[in-house]
Write a protein that holds these residues in place. Structure first.
Motif, PDB file in Angstrom:
ATOM      1  N   SER A 209       0.814  -1.213   0.000  1.00 25.10           N
ATOM      2  CA  SER A 209       0.000   0.000   0.000  1.00 25.10           C
ATOM      3  C   SER A 209       0.846   1.260   0.000  1.00 25.10           C
ATOM      4  N   MET A 210       0.297   2.297  -0.646  1.00 27.61           N
ATOM      5  CA  MET A 210       0.844   3.637  -0.516  1.00 27.61           C
ATOM      6  C   MET A 210       0.480   4.199   0.860  1.00 27.61           C
ATOM      7  N   THR A 211       1.080   5.302   1.227  1.00 29.95           N
ATOM      8  CA  THR A 211       0.706   5.963   2.477  1.00 29.95           C
ATOM      9  C   THR A 211      -0.691   6.561   2.368  1.00 29.95           C
ATOM     10  N   TYR A 212      -1.002   7.097   1.184  1.00 31.56           N
ATOM     11  CA  TYR A 212      -2.279   7.763   0.969  1.00 31.56           C
ATOM     12  C   TYR A 212      -3.119   7.002  -0.051  1.00 31.56           C
ATOM     13  N   ALA A 213      -4.411   6.877   0.236  1.00 29.87           N
ATOM     14  CA  ALA A 213      -5.329   6.391  -0.782  1.00 29.87           C
ATOM     15  C   ALA A 213      -5.398   7.435  -1.894  1.00 29.87           C
ATOM     16  N   VAL A 228       7.364   8.771  -9.038  1.00 26.73           N
ATOM     17  CA  VAL A 228       6.742   9.765  -8.163  1.00 26.73           C
ATOM     18  C   VAL A 228       5.237   9.747  -8.410  1.00 26.73           C
ATOM     19  N   ILE A 229       4.457   9.575  -7.355  1.00 31.92           N
ATOM     20  CA  ILE A 229       3.000   9.562  -7.454  1.00 31.92           C
ATOM     21  C   ILE A 229       2.479  10.895  -6.942  1.00 31.92           C
ATOM     22  N   PRO A 241      -2.489  15.947  -1.249  1.00 27.76           N
ATOM     23  CA  PRO A 241      -1.508  16.901  -1.768  1.00 27.76           C
ATOM     24  C   PRO A 241      -0.052  16.549  -1.491  1.00 27.76           C
ATOM     25  N   THR A 242       0.194  15.424  -0.809  1.00 28.72           N
ATOM     26  CA  THR A 242       1.567  15.034  -0.483  1.00 28.72           C
ATOM     27  C   THR A 242       2.029  13.947  -1.447  1.00 28.72           C
ATOM     28  N   PRO A 243       3.048  14.207  -2.263  1.00 25.35           N
ATOM     29  CA  PRO A 243       3.554  13.167  -3.177  1.00 25.35           C
ATOM     30  C   PRO A 243       4.232  12.043  -2.418  1.00 25.35           C
ATOM     31  N   GLU A 244       4.325  10.908  -3.056  1.00 26.45           N
ATOM     32  CA  GLU A 244       5.135   9.827  -2.517  1.00 26.45           C
ATOM     33  C   GLU A 244       5.844   9.104  -3.651  1.00 26.45           C
ATOM     34  N   ILE A 245       6.873   8.368  -3.296  1.00 26.27           N
ATOM     35  CA  ILE A 245       7.763   7.745  -4.280  1.00 26.27           C
ATOM     36  C   ILE A 245       7.792   6.241  -4.067  1.00 26.27           C
ATOM     37  N   GLY A 251      10.604   0.185  -1.342  1.00 22.42           N
ATOM     38  CA  GLY A 251       9.185   0.420  -1.118  1.00 22.42           C
ATOM     39  C   GLY A 251       8.801   1.886  -1.238  1.00 22.42           C
ATOM     40  N   TRP A 252       7.895   2.346  -0.369  1.00 25.94           N
ATOM     41  CA  TRP A 252       7.302   3.676  -0.467  1.00 25.94           C
ATOM     42  C   TRP A 252       7.910   4.648   0.535  1.00 25.94           C
ATOM     43  N   ARG A 253       8.000   5.909   0.119  1.00 30.20           N
ATOM     44  CA  ARG A 253       8.341   6.988   1.045  1.00 30.20           C
ATOM     45  C   ARG A 253       7.594   8.245   0.601  1.00 30.20           C
TER      46      ARG A 253
END
Length: 556
Positions: A209-213, A228-229, A241-245, A251-253
């Motif tokens: 999972s990502m941090t954000y849906a 980059v998402i 509004p917060t990107p994640e990679i 994995g994800w950050r």
């Protein structure tokens, strides 16, 4: 019937039972914050299988061939020669030709060109009802457009990847992030799930999972293989509004320092598939839907800056495309068209000739020769009002638009356009919801595929007999062409990934080359933010006519 590995009648029934029916066309819902969000509620609409609403018949049989060889064995597309290009009329060499509509097993509102030349697509079930939790489809262009050219498979992940983001990873697999979720029987919530599609096995698998849906996010590749998402919404009244990679190894950050509601949130609608492009500096340019532009630095904790450069008022329902290294074409309101040179600091915004009409939910595609094709749309979003059936072609060297051939079907919300290795463009989908659910496609054959004498006959094409399967950034790749082929131009076009009128993966690179006999030596640009590592269609031109491409893997 289309080929399946499991029976789908039960899945289809379940989806139909869960689908909400809404009497209007696609509209908006007011969130708790007063921000308008798209109403994706599916509703009854005529289904067009390619032969007119409600008409379904067996397509002409395609040539019997084996399934496409998986990626593990080859990364070179071997699409058909000019013999597969249909004969046109006297304007074929100036307007191109739309092929006859053909049936499609689903509404493929997400389309990804794979490194082996096949097209992975998803979006609905086989009846055209919203949702991709049950099936997805793989089309092999080398097998034609008949039933045997499609492989429709079960989605065993349990995730509805409808309205997600997708991007091809350095290893050739496809990253799919976010999508739809059903909560207490109500659709159109968001999911944080992510999946990987493997071309070598034709299978989807979950990867956590990502941090954000996120629903309606954008995926932007970086030279180091990270993705980059950006944007999307977490819920009906909560943006993301917060990107994640995503990093395949770690994995994800999140990029907390690049969180920005103005750039990636609700106020200007920038949360909806943010129009973002990798710059030559390695930063990410965000083209706002209204007038503001932004620069996002994905390094470290991330940061984001509003730029002084402003564009004309736009809309999330209008396409933008990077048509040359660091150069973006963007359709705006009132038929205006902006050109943004993001190679400059700050970016320089100019205008080019107006579009012929407003084209909400049109698609913009860079052709093999660097011109921009715009297909579909209408003057009233997702309604059969002033539908744009004729295509438009923009010539960068002239800054002018010309009217191209006309399609048979309206291509509105959830329609797609994707450049294929043979230089043609797959156009299709639309609906779920819409005034018509298009379980069909039309292939567009650009003017460069026809003889210039007005005969409407396909032009003889140069041939790439072999080419390097991979090449490093800044290095030289070699290709062998036909014995009588004197090449006067070489281009590289990154394989595309399109949905919701946006293709962030596609980029066009004119490359320098030399020819010695039948050997072509092509120099790849040395800036990895320009020659972004990934998979590219290599086209060679003779007298303005492109070859069928070979797909080459550009590595860091």
């Amino acid at each position: 019937m289309w080929r399946y590995r499991i029976g789908l009648s039960v899945a289809s029934l379940m989806l139909a039972m869960n689908a909400e029916v809404w009497a209007g066309d696609v509209g908006t819902q007011e969130s708790a914050t007063g921000t308008a969000v798209i109403d994706e509620s599916d509703h009854s609409a005529p289904v067009d299988y390619g032969y007119g609403p409600g008409v379904r018949k067996k397509p002409a049989a395609s040539t019997a061939r084996a399934l496409a060889t998986p990626l593990a064995a080859t990364t070179s597309a071997t699409a058909a020669s000019s013999a597969s290009v249909p004969t046109g009329g006297s304007t074929a060499n100036t307007q191109g030709v739309f092929g006859a509509p053909v049936s499609w097993p689903i509404i493929g509102l997400h389309e990804v060109l794979l490194p082996d030349g096949r097209v992975m697509n998803y979006g609905t079930d086989e009846t055209g009802q919203q949702g991709a939790q049950f099936v997805y489809d793989i089309w092999d262009p080398t097998m034609g457009t008949g039933e045997d050219s499609h492989l429709t498979l079960p989605n065993g992940t349990g995730t509805d990847i409808f309205c997600s983001a997708q991007s091809v990873l350095p290893n050739g697999e496809v990253l799919i992030t976010g999508g739809d979720a059903t909560v207490k029987g109500v659709r159109n919530y968001s999911t944080e799930q992510a999946e990987i599609f493997s071309p070598s096995t034709n299978e989807l698998r979950p990867i956590g999972s990502m941090t954000y849906a996120r629903w309606y996010p954008t995926a932007i590749d970086r030279p180091n293989g990270e993705v980059v998402i950006l944007g999307g919404r977490q819920d009906f009244d909560i943006d993301a509004p917060t990107p994640e990679i995503y990093n395949a190894s770690t994995g994800w950050r999140t990029l907390a320092g690049a969180s920005s509601v103005p750039a990636l949130g609700f106020p200007d609608g920038n949360w909806y598939y943010p129009k973002a492009f990798l710059m030559s500096s390695g930063k990410i340019f965000v083209l706002g839907n209204w007038t503001y532009t932004y620069s996002l630095n994905p390094n470290g904790n991330g940061s984001i800056t509003q730029l002084a450069s402003q564009v004309l008022p736009g809309d999330y329902q209008l396409p933008s495309i990077m048509y040359a290294p660091g150069k973006v074409l963007s359709l705006r309101q009132n038929k205006k068209v902006d050109l943004v040179n993001i190679n400059n600091n700050p970016p320089v915004v100019t205008t080019t000739a107006d579009m012929d009409q407003m084209r909400y939910w049109a698609n913009a595609t860079v052709l093999a020769d660097g011109k921009v094709l715009v297909t579909g749309g209408s003057s009233v979003a997702n309604e059969l009002t002033d539908v744009a059936y004729s295509a438009q072609i923009w010539t960068p060297s002239k800054g002018t638009w010309t009217t191209a051939a006309s399609a048979s079907k309206p291509r509105l919300y959830h329609s797609i356009a994707l450049l294929l290795p043979d230089g043609s463009v797959l156009t299709g989908a639309g609906g779920a919801p819409g005034p018509v659910n298009n379980l069909n496609a039309e292939i567009y054959y650009p003017p460069y595929l026809y003889k210039k004498n007005g005969s409407g006959q396909p032009a003889p094409r140069p041939t790439i007999l072999s080419a390097s399967s991979s090449v490093g950034v800044g290095k030289t790749l070699t290709a062998t062409v036909g014995t009588s082929d004197t090449i006067n131009r070489v281009t590289m076009v990154r394989t595309g990934s399109v949905t919701h009128s946006f293709n962030p993966d596609q980029r066009f690179i004119p490359v320098s080359f030399t020819q010695s006999g039948q050997t072509i030596s092509v120099t790849v640009p040395s800036n990895s933010n320009v020659a972004l590592p990934g998979y590219y269609m290599l086209f060679v031109f003779k007298n303005g006519i492109p070859s069928v491409a070979k797909i080459v893997h550009v590595t860091l």
